[in-house]
Design an enzyme around this catalytic site. Structure first.
Site, PDB file in Angstrom:
ATOM      1  N   ASP A 215      29.263 -11.334 -23.362  1.00  0.00           N
ATOM      2  CA  ASP A 215      27.824 -11.099 -23.576  1.00  0.00           C
ATOM      3  C   ASP A 215      27.159 -12.403 -24.012  1.00  0.00           C
ATOM      4  OD1 ASP A 215      25.329 -10.145 -24.236  1.00  0.00           O
ATOM      5  OD2 ASP A 215      26.049  -8.488 -25.464  1.00  0.00           O
ATOM      6  N   HIS A 309      22.788  -3.464 -15.245  1.00  0.00           N
ATOM      7  CA  HIS A 309      22.043  -4.136 -16.320  1.00  0.00           C
ATOM      8  C   HIS A 309      21.592  -5.536 -15.902  1.00  0.00           C
ATOM      9  CE1 HIS A 309      20.836  -5.029 -20.408  1.00  0.00           C
ATOM     10  NE2 HIS A 309      21.670  -6.056 -20.477  1.00  0.00           N
TER      11      HIS A 309
HETATM   12  C1  HEM Z   1      22.890  -9.759 -19.674  1.00  0.00           C
HETATM   13  C2  HEM Z   1      25.076  -6.485 -22.497  1.00  0.00           C
HETATM   14  C3  HEM Z   1      20.765  -5.143 -24.252  1.00  0.00           C
HETATM   15  C4  HEM Z   1      18.666  -8.691 -21.736  1.00  0.00           C
HETATM   16  C5  HEM Z   1      23.846  -8.966 -20.267  1.00  0.00           C
HETATM   17  C6  HEM Z   1      25.253  -8.987 -19.940  1.00  0.00           C
HETATM   18  C7  HEM Z   1      25.848  -8.082 -20.732  1.00  0.00           C
HETATM   19  C8  HEM Z   1      24.842  -7.471 -21.557  1.00  0.00           C
HETATM   20  C9  HEM Z   1      27.335  -7.748 -20.790  1.00  0.00           C
HETATM   21  C10 HEM Z   1      25.902  -9.861 -18.855  1.00  0.00           C
HETATM   22  C11 HEM Z   1      26.379 -11.167 -19.340  1.00  0.00           C
HETATM   23  C12 HEM Z   1      25.306 -12.098 -19.807  1.00  0.00           C
HETATM   24  O1  HEM Z   1      24.583 -12.723 -19.026  1.00  0.00           O
HETATM   25  O2  HEM Z   1      25.181 -12.200 -21.026  1.00  0.00           O
HETATM   26  C13 HEM Z   1      24.084  -5.826 -23.205  1.00  0.00           C
HETATM   27  C14 HEM Z   1      24.323  -4.731 -24.112  1.00  0.00           C
HETATM   28  C15 HEM Z   1      23.105  -4.347 -24.596  1.00  0.00           C
HETATM   29  C16 HEM Z   1      22.107  -5.216 -23.998  1.00  0.00           C
HETATM   30  C17 HEM Z   1      25.681  -4.134 -24.437  1.00  0.00           C
HETATM   31  C18 HEM Z   1      22.770  -3.271 -25.573  1.00  0.00           C
HETATM   32  C19 HEM Z   1      23.626  -2.772 -26.457  1.00  0.00           C
HETATM   33  C20 HEM Z   1      19.822  -5.979 -23.715  1.00  0.00           C
HETATM   34  C21 HEM Z   1      18.413  -5.941 -24.027  1.00  0.00           C
HETATM   35  C22 HEM Z   1      17.825  -6.941 -23.312  1.00  0.00           C
HETATM   36  C23 HEM Z   1      18.865  -7.607 -22.561  1.00  0.00           C
HETATM   37  C24 HEM Z   1      17.743  -4.963 -24.986  1.00  0.00           C
HETATM   38  C25 HEM Z   1      16.375  -7.373 -23.269  1.00  0.00           C
HETATM   39  C26 HEM Z   1      15.376  -6.569 -23.250  1.00  0.00           C
HETATM   40  C27 HEM Z   1      19.628  -9.281 -20.990  1.00  0.00           C
HETATM   41  C28 HEM Z   1      19.372 -10.407 -20.111  1.00  0.00           C
HETATM   42  C29 HEM Z   1      20.583 -10.710 -19.498  1.00  0.00           C
HETATM   43  C30 HEM Z   1      21.563  -9.763 -20.027  1.00  0.00           C
HETATM   44  C31 HEM Z   1      18.047 -11.124 -19.920  1.00  0.00           C
HETATM   45  C32 HEM Z   1      20.843 -11.813 -18.459  1.00  0.00           C
HETATM   46  C33 HEM Z   1      20.631 -11.216 -17.103  1.00  0.00           C
HETATM   47  C34 HEM Z   1      20.890 -12.218 -15.997  1.00  0.00           C
HETATM   48  O3  HEM Z   1      20.031 -13.085 -15.789  1.00  0.00           O
HETATM   49  O4  HEM Z   1      21.941 -12.119 -15.353  1.00  0.00           O
HETATM   50  N1  HEM Z   1      23.618  -8.040 -21.255  1.00  0.00           N
HETATM   51  N2  HEM Z   1      22.740  -6.087 -23.168  1.00  0.00           N
HETATM   52  N3  HEM Z   1      20.053  -6.990 -22.822  1.00  0.00           N
HETATM   53  N4  HEM Z   1      20.948  -8.930 -20.913  1.00  0.00           N
HETATM   54 FE1  HEM Z   1      21.842  -7.472 -21.983  1.00  0.00          FE
END
Ligand code: HEM
Length: 399
Positions: A215, A309
């Site tokens: 993450d 996601h």
């Molecule tokens: C990407 C997990 C909540 C925004 C990711 C990734 C994971 C992840 C595993 C893919 C790896 C990475 O690029 O870091 C989670 C979990 C969440 C959560 C478990 C809640 C418990 C959120 C929230 C937001 C968010 C609330 C914003 C509103 C993003 C963004 C990316 C991302 C902007 C990068 C996407 C990309 O450009 O590929 N998240 N996330 N995430 N997450 Fe989350």
């Protein structure tokens, strides 16, 4: 017989990487443990044009503590809080006791302690300067599809973000800073989080959350993104005093481990669009491979599902870029459950209305991950620019 070193800081810094194995004659001794002072003695500057704790490489432990200003407090008293916090933070981050520290020994070995001060929307009314509030500084709109917000984890007039590579240092700093201002700022909530302990992983690897996912892969870096500063810091056009300041969105998101573990590994990977082992996009082999959202499999389905996601969260324009700096939480379970687990999702950016809200809106509408995640807390803070040497955070606003 070999002794397995639990990957302590001493091990990593002495040249072992990850789970090192040492021979008997080099077995872990108290002396080796004592070498961990290397981690303890590392420090981060407090004074400077920008507050530490935003682009600082995330420390292992964090406490986010919010306060409300007591009704009737004067501007001078509130100014006193910021002054006291800054003075103590300047000392504590360098390993010196706070000014009225009753446990001064606990201040030694600051372990990269940073204290970052934030101002909530209510702060500006409390000091009688509502016109100085940046327009974007307001609570997030409701996201009724997903939100189950609880007041005990939400909002606040003031924030302390306290991070260090040692939980004792975090606990001590939180105590010192909160106890000195009791008459003016009442503690509203405290949320504690953690990442892997220092030295347990070869440096440079992205952290994992408690779903087991890597993450933090897609995140701006000063080396890779020419507009890094613009993404994170205000140029002062919203409010002059905010030049060099940032914004923090904190969402406390419960992760329902029991139902997550009911689905198979493949479905879990499809929910994010990345593999669990390397964190590579489903169209690639290494973590930082670019994702191909157009790729189709043999039966004609997108390899990265459009509702995953990452497909939903990825930026549609540069204004949506943010720096994520999340911490895991794993608190005592309530009501007969066996885990109370989630993410303190924290993201920094210059303007949350431009950056955060559209991304969150999209995710609220559709995001495969929503099945196992529930936002239960929400707060937005202005992170003022840093304090000049000997000055205090918020000085540009109050003087
Ligand atoms: C990407 C997990 C909540 C925004 C990711 C990734 C994971 C992840 C595993 C893919 C790896 C990475 O690029 O870091 C989670 C979990 C969440 C959560 C478990 C809640 C418990 C959120 C929230 C937001 C968010 C609330 C914003 C509103 C993003 C963004 C990316 C991302 C902007 C990068 C996407 C990309 O450009 O590929 N998240 N996330 N995430 N997450 Fe989350």
């Amino acid at each position: 017989v070999a002794a397995v070193v639990g990957g302590g800081a001493a091990g990593a810094l002495a040249g072992y990487t990850g789970r090192g194995v040492v021979d008997d004659d080099e077995a872990v001794t108290w002396k080796t443990v004592a070498d961990s002072r290397v981690v303890g003695s590392a420090s981060e500057p407090f004074y400077g044009p920008r507050q530490a704790g935003v682009t600082t490489a995330p420390q292992s432990h964090a406490a986010f503590v919010a306060f409300d200003i007591v009704p009737g407090a004067t501007r001078t008293e509130v100014q006193g809080v910021l002054r006291a916090w800054s003075q103590d933070a300047a000392r504590l981050t360098q390993g010196h006791p706070g000014l009225a520290d009753l446990e001064p020994e606990l201040a030694a070995d600051p372990a990269r302690l940073t204290v970052t001060i934030g101002l909530g929307p209510g702060f500006f009314d409390a000091i009688g300067k509502p016109d100085k509030r940046p327009e974007w500084l307001q609570q997030l709109p409701a996201f009724p599809q997903i939100d189950q917000l609880e007041d005990r984890w939400s909002e606040g007039d003031l924030l302390l973000q306290i991070c260090a590579d040692d939980p004792l240092i975090v606990a001590h700093a939180a105590r010192i800073l909160a106890s000195g201002v009791r008459g003016v700022a009442r503690q509203k909530w405290a949320q504690r989080g953690f990442r892997k302990a220092v030295g347990t992983d070869p440096s440079g690897r992205t952290q994992r959350n408690l779903f087991g996912q890597i993450d933090g892969t897609v995140n701006p870096t000063p080396e890779g993104d020419m507009d890094f500063d613009q993404i994170l810091y205000s140029d002062g056009s919203d409010q002059r005093w905010m030049r060099g300041g940032s914004a923090l969105v904190l969402r406390r998101i419960r992760m329902t481990m029991d139902t997550w573990e009911e689905i198979d590994r493949n479905s879990r990977e499809l929910s994010v669009g990345r593999t669990l082992d390397t964190g590579a996009p489903l169209t690639g082999t290494a973590e930082h491979d670019p994702a191909d959202f157009e790729a189709i499999d043999d039966v004609g389905l997108p390899v990265i599902p459009p509702e995953s996601h990452m497909a939903r969260a990825r930026q549609l324009n540069r204004g949506e870029a943010m720096l994520r700096r999340p911490y895991n939480y794993d608190d005592p379970p309530e009501g007969g459950e066996i885990s109370n687990t989630g993410l303190l999702f924290t993201a920094y950016m210059a303007d949350p209305v431009r950056t955060y809200i559209p991304v969150q809106q999209r995710l609220a509408e559709k995001d495969a991950l929503n099945t196992w995640t529930i936002p239960i807390g929400s707060a937005v803070f202005a992170i003022p620019p840093g304090a000049p040497e000997g000055g205090y955070v918020g000085q540009q606003l109050l003087e």
